[in-house]
Design a protein around this motif. Structure first.
Motif, short mmCIF file in Angstrom:
data_model
loop_
_atom_site.label_atom_id
_atom_site.label_comp_id
_atom_site.label_asym_id
_atom_site.label_seq_id
_atom_site.Cartn_x
_atom_site.Cartn_y
_atom_site.Cartn_z
N ILE A 50 11.01 3.57 -12.92
CA ILE A 50 10.17 3.35 -11.74
C ILE A 50 11.01 3.68 -10.51
CG2 ILE A 50 8.99 1.61 -10.36
CD1 ILE A 50 8.64 0.03 -13.06
N ILE A 51 10.49 4.57 -9.66
CA ILE A 51 11.18 4.91 -8.41
C ILE A 51 10.32 4.38 -7.28
CG2 ILE A 51 12.16 6.76 -7.01
CD1 ILE A 51 12.31 8.47 -9.52
N CYS A 52 10.79 3.30 -6.64
CA CYS A 52 9.88 2.58 -5.73
C CYS A 52 10.11 2.96 -4.27
CB CYS A 52 9.98 1.08 -5.93
SG CYS A 52 11.62 0.36 -5.89
N GLY A 53 9.90 4.25 -3.99
CA GLY A 53 9.79 4.70 -2.61
C GLY A 53 11.04 5.24 -1.96
N ASP A 54 10.83 5.94 -0.84
CA ASP A 54 11.87 6.64 -0.08
C ASP A 54 12.65 7.58 -0.98
OD1 ASP A 54 10.99 5.38 2.15
OD2 ASP A 54 12.85 4.31 2.59
N ILE A 55 11.92 8.55 -1.51
CA ILE A 55 12.48 9.50 -2.47
C ILE A 55 13.16 10.65 -1.76
CG2 ILE A 55 11.84 11.20 -4.24
CD1 ILE A 55 9.57 8.29 -3.84
N SER A 56 12.50 11.22 -0.76
CA SER A 56 12.99 12.45 -0.13
C SER A 56 12.90 12.34 1.39
CB SER A 56 12.16 13.65 -0.59
OG SER A 56 12.45 14.80 0.16
N TRP A 57 13.92 12.91 2.07
CA TRP A 57 13.91 12.98 3.52
C TRP A 57 13.05 14.13 4.05
CZ3 TRP A 57 14.94 9.26 6.63
CH2 TRP A 57 15.97 8.36 6.39
N GLY A 58 12.53 14.95 3.16
CA GLY A 58 11.69 16.06 3.61
C GLY A 58 10.50 15.58 4.41
N ILE A 80 6.54 7.44 -9.74
CA ILE A 80 6.98 7.56 -8.36
C ILE A 80 6.01 6.88 -7.41
CG2 ILE A 80 7.59 9.20 -6.53
CD1 ILE A 80 8.24 11.19 -8.81
N PHE A 81 6.54 5.96 -6.62
CA PHE A 81 5.74 5.23 -5.63
C PHE A 81 6.18 5.62 -4.23
CE2 PHE A 81 5.27 2.93 -9.49
CZ PHE A 81 4.04 2.27 -9.42
N LYS A 82 5.31 5.41 -3.27
CA LYS A 82 5.54 5.84 -1.89
C LYS A 82 6.39 4.85 -1.12
CE LYS A 82 2.91 7.24 2.24
NZ LYS A 82 1.56 7.36 2.82
N CYS A 136 2.00 -1.38 -11.95
CA CYS A 136 1.06 -1.37 -10.84
C CYS A 136 1.82 -1.51 -9.53
CB CYS A 136 0.08 -2.54 -10.95
SG CYS A 136 -0.58 -2.84 -12.59
N GLY A 137 1.25 -1.00 -8.43
CA GLY A 137 1.94 -1.25 -7.18
C GLY A 137 1.40 -0.45 -6.01
N SER A 138 2.09 -0.60 -4.89
CA SER A 138 1.74 0.06 -3.65
C SER A 138 2.99 0.14 -2.78
CB SER A 138 0.63 -0.73 -2.93
OG SER A 138 0.24 -0.08 -1.74
N ARG A 139 2.87 0.76 -1.64
CA ARG A 139 4.01 0.83 -0.72
C ARG A 139 4.33 -0.54 -0.14
NH1 ARG A 139 3.06 3.97 4.83
NH2 ARG A 139 1.47 2.35 4.85
N GLY A 140 3.30 -1.33 0.16
CA GLY A 140 3.51 -2.57 0.88
C GLY A 140 3.74 -2.32 2.36
N TRP A 141 4.09 -3.37 3.08
CA TRP A 141 4.34 -3.25 4.52
C TRP A 141 5.04 -4.51 4.99
CZ3 TRP A 141 4.54 1.02 7.00
CH2 TRP A 141 4.54 1.07 8.40
N VAL A 142 5.46 -4.53 6.25
CA VAL A 142 6.02 -5.76 6.80
C VAL A 142 4.94 -6.84 6.79
CG1 VAL A 142 7.76 -4.63 8.23
CG2 VAL A 142 5.47 -5.00 9.15
N CYS A 143 5.36 -8.08 6.58
CA CYS A 143 4.41 -9.16 6.37
C CYS A 143 4.25 -10.03 7.62
CB CYS A 143 4.89 -10.04 5.21
SG CYS A 143 4.87 -9.19 3.62
N PRO A 144 3.11 -10.68 7.75
CA PRO A 144 2.92 -11.62 8.86
C PRO A 144 4.04 -12.63 8.93
CG PRO A 144 0.86 -11.30 7.67
CD PRO A 144 1.92 -10.59 6.87
#
Length: 250
Positions: A50-58, A80-82, A136-144
């Motif tokens: 599982i590669i959970c995001g920030d894969i490439s600087w492109g 690969i996740f975003k 299962c998953g998603s990018r997520g985000w900063v939380c309240p």
């Protein structure tokens, strides 16, 4: 057949992309080469990573292609996740049509079934048991509750909750023996308070959730570790793992 996870590869093999990572400290020195060596040493062709995001600087897909090819040549099946820096990401559907295969899958709004064998002990014996696992998953985000949390953050946060639940629902319908959650951002604020993400992961009986995004010893403590409301949380950012994929136990 094992499951491993790592996040934040931050690759930049395209000559048009100049993003040296060693400016961020010793843990990033020759990080791609160290990751390759550790990956080959740790992961077999039968395993899943599982590669959970920030894969490439492109910034554009064409600038990320060299990084995709570098990852593709490593052993194992890659999910690969975003991440927040994956600005080349269009949609998982388009990415899978252009670059996907059975062993190289972009995941968004859905789930992927993985077969795994892990050691287990009990009744006086030790052995390996095959399990099916829905990833299962998603990018997520900063939380309240995070410092500076804005109205725009609230919009993105709610959208990511919807994405995560879509993925978890599909995973639950697969009838797997267990579910693994994947996020790029930690699923809590920097005060380690519960969030919509943690509530969803508990609701769907996720066994383990892996996440990345946090870099540097001062930041590592800003994410959960251990078991919280029945879910085991593990930080798997590359610098935290010293560039070695970590096995995910169910």
């Amino acid at each position: 057949m094992k499951i491993f996870a790592i996040g934040d590869l931050h690759l930049s093999f395209d000559e048009r992309v100049q993003k040296p990572m060693n400016i961020f400290g010793a843990r990033w020195e020759d990080h791609a080469q160290r990751l390759k060596e550790n990956w080959i040493e740790t992961v077999s062709e039968e395993d899943t990573v599982i590669i959970c995001g920030d894969i490439s600087w492109g910034l554009r897909l064409s600038e990320a292609e060299a990084d995709f090819e570098w990852i593709r040549k490593l052993p194992g099946r890659k999910l690969i996740f975003k991440g927040n820096h994956d600005l080349w990401w269009t949609s998982a559907g388009k990415l899978n049509r252009l670059y996907g295969s059975d062993d190289f899958i972009f995941v968004q709004n859905n789930a992927v079934l993985v077969h795994t064998e892990q050691e287990e002990s009990g009744s006086g014996c030790t052995g390996e048991k095959e399990k099916t696992v829905a990833v299962c998953g998603s990018r997520g985000w900063v939380c309240p509750g995070s410092d500076g949390f804005s109205e725009e953050d609230e919009k993105v946060y709610k959208r990511e909750l919807l994405r995560l639940e879509m993925s978890l629902k599909e995973g639950a319908e697969m009838g797997a023996d267990a579910m693994v959650g994947v996020l790029h951002f930690p699923p809590v604020n920097d005060k380690l308070q519960r969030s919509g993400f943690t509530d969803l992961l508990t609701k769907y009986d996720v066994k383990t959730c892996v996440y990345g995004h946090l870099h540097g010893s001062d930041a590592f403590k800003n994410g959960p570790g251990g078991i919280f409301n029945g879910v085991r949380y593990e930080l798997v950012s590359l610098d935290y793992l010293n560039a070695r994929p970590k096995e995910v136990f169910i």
